[in-house]
Design an enzyme around this catalytic site. Structure first.
Site, PDB file in Angstrom:
ATOM      1  N   GLN A  45       1.781  -1.852  -1.214  1.00  0.00           N
ATOM      2  CA  GLN A  45       2.477  -0.685  -1.755  1.00  0.00           C
ATOM      3  C   GLN A  45       3.985  -0.698  -1.526  1.00  0.00           C
ATOM      4  O   GLN A  45       4.740  -0.077  -2.273  1.00  0.00           O
ATOM      5  CB  GLN A  45       1.912   0.600  -1.130  1.00  0.00           C
TER       6      GLN A  45
ATOM      7  N   TYR B 271      -6.080  -6.899   5.255  1.00  0.00           N
ATOM      8  CA  TYR B 271      -5.114  -6.007   4.614  1.00  0.00           C
ATOM      9  C   TYR B 271      -4.249  -6.798   3.619  1.00  0.00           C
ATOM     10  O   TYR B 271      -3.587  -7.780   3.992  1.00  0.00           O
ATOM     11  CB  TYR B 271      -4.206  -5.332   5.644  1.00  0.00           C
TER      12      TYR B 271
ATOM     13  N   TRP C  48      -7.328   5.840  13.466  1.00  0.00           N
ATOM     14  CA  TRP C  48      -6.590   5.679  12.214  1.00  0.00           C
ATOM     15  C   TRP C  48      -6.751   6.912  11.338  1.00  0.00           C
ATOM     16  O   TRP C  48      -7.672   7.685  11.497  1.00  0.00           O
ATOM     17  CB  TRP C  48      -7.015   4.414  11.472  1.00  0.00           C
TER      18      TRP C  48
ATOM     19  N   LYS D 142       1.241  18.402   1.615  1.00  0.00           N
ATOM     20  CA  LYS D 142       1.981  18.113   0.377  1.00  0.00           C
ATOM     21  C   LYS D 142       1.129  18.270  -0.882  1.00  0.00           C
ATOM     22  O   LYS D 142       1.667  18.338  -1.989  1.00  0.00           O
ATOM     23  CB  LYS D 142       2.587  16.718   0.427  1.00  0.00           C
TER      24      LYS D 142
ATOM     25  N   ARG E  28      -0.293   9.049  -2.037  1.00  0.00           N
ATOM     26  CA  ARG E  28      -1.545   8.317  -1.827  1.00  0.00           C
ATOM     27  C   ARG E  28      -2.599   8.704  -2.862  1.00  0.00           C
ATOM     28  O   ARG E  28      -3.373   7.868  -3.330  1.00  0.00           O
ATOM     29  CB  ARG E  28      -2.054   8.599  -0.413  1.00  0.00           C
TER      30      ARG E  28
ATOM     31  N   GLN F  76       9.911   8.596   7.892  1.00  0.00           N
ATOM     32  CA  GLN F  76       8.555   9.046   8.211  1.00  0.00           C
ATOM     33  C   GLN F  76       8.179   8.639   9.629  1.00  0.00           C
ATOM     34  O   GLN F  76       7.514   9.390  10.352  1.00  0.00           O
ATOM     35  CB  GLN F  76       7.555   8.458   7.208  1.00  0.00           C
TER      36      GLN F  76
ATOM     37  N   ASN G  87       7.174  11.239  12.643  1.00  0.00           N
ATOM     38  CA  ASN G  87       5.847  11.206  13.251  1.00  0.00           C
ATOM     39  C   ASN G  87       5.856  10.961  14.755  1.00  0.00           C
ATOM     40  O   ASN G  87       5.001  11.477  15.474  1.00  0.00           O
ATOM     41  CB  ASN G  87       4.992  10.137  12.562  1.00  0.00           C
TER      42      ASN G  87
END
Length: 336
Positions: free
Chosen positions: A27, A54, A205, A216, A228, A291, A295
């Site tokens: 992404q 991944y 996770w 959001k 997402r 971000q 976080n």
């Protein structure tokens, strides 16, 4: 940044882990991914989680490049084995000795390191004897390619059996990586009690439920562009379970609770999972450095019991707590 011990070991990891599941190699462009890793290091994160599956190995490659030049002893690198890599031949997945031995060599090369701090069985393999899997893992520890062993999305009984075998082999299972959030609490009934008994910590996770808990997604409004929920590479499928008006309306009601705590919605969600003393770290992902900086402010936060009760009251039956959901996470055949 605060640090916690991982399981019954001497290894300390950062309360916030940077993970690159749905971002690096798929992404997010590599330059942006590198910027997020650098932001993580600047913010005090020392723990990084990835997996060979991944982005079909690309995520490990990107992380290895991003960490290049960092003092190896100053970071903890976690990766995983199970999922299919390569052409998906009969031995290109699972937890057989052959696949584990070949997978770790590929991971080390891509990550540009001689060892990984934690090697995790990404799912439970019903087609391979557990004795074979644990013997292969123990051999990697003795070879110095792996320092510690963990699993991901295993049931309480599976962890008990694996832990007993590990001890017989002179090694130790110290972690489990499950999904865990305000909305997804399936580990609380069985996995967490068993983990405490076995000396295993949770490396959780999706603490913000793939972005749902940021608030959001507003009922009746269009999905935010680039979110997402609009991602057709897998993100939309993962988030679909929560994309209904009842859940989204309840999440909106968390906003005043976050404000009361002096936190953003994302910070509240991450701080919530860290209130569980069996959780060693919460994995965050990011597509932008800001971000990360937002976080990490959840580290070291204490949420008062009254505030936690308010969260429970708001979410009510939108919460999934069925322990059987963990059993459903591992495919019964390798091809599944």
């Amino acid at each position: 940044m605060d640090f916690r011990y991982l399981g019954n070991s001497g290894l300390k990891i950062s309360e916030i882990t940077y993970g690159n599941w749905l971002t690096h190699g798929s992404q997010v462009e590599n330059e942006q991914a590198h910027a997020c890793v650098k932001a993580s290091l600047e913010a005090g994160i020392t723990t990084f989680d990835t997996a060979d599956v991944y982005a079909n190995t690309k995520a490990e490659t990107v992380l290895g490049e991003a960490l290049k030049g960092e003092r190896r002893e100053s970071v903890e690198i976690f990766t995983k084995v199970f999922g299919p890599t390569g052409p998906k031949g009969p031995n290109d997945l699972g937890l057989s000795r052959k696949h584990i031995s070949e997978a770790i060599n590929g991971s080390l090369k891509r990550l540009q390191t001689d060892y990984v701090d934690l090697y995790q069985a990404h799912r439970y393999d019903y087609e391979t004897p557990l004795e074979e899997t644990m013997q292969a893992f123990a051999d990697l520890v003795r070879a110095g390619k792996v320092l510690y062993l963990g699993v991901s999305e295993w049931t309480a009984d599976q962890m008990r059996e694996a832990s007993a075998l590990a001890k017989d082999l002179g090694v130790q299972l110290i972690s489990n990586q499950p999904q865990y959030s305000m909305l997804w609490r399936v580990i609380e009934g069985e996995v967490v009690p068993a983990s405490k008994e076995l000396g295993i910590s949770q490396v959780v996770w999706s603490p913000i439920a793939q972005g749902v808990l940021t608030g959001k997604y507003v009922p009746g409004q269009d999905l935010p562009a680039g979110s997402r929920a609009t991602d057709d590479k897998g993100g939309a499928n993962m988030i679909a379970r929560w994309m209904n008006d009842d859940v989204l309306e309840r999440v909106q009601q968390l906003k005043p609770i976050a404000e009361e705590a002096g936190l953003s919605m994302a910070q509240l969600a991450i701080a919530w999972v860290l209130q569980n003393d069996n959780v060693a770290t919460a994995i965050i992902g990011a597509s932008r450095p800001e971000q990360v900086f937002d976080n990490v402010k959840a580290a070291g936060v204490t949420l008062e019991p009254a505030l936690l009760a308010k969260i429970d009251d708001v979410l009510g039956d939108a919460v999934t707590s069925d322990p059987a959901k963990t059993l459903e996470s591992s495919p019964k055949t390798r091809e599944a």
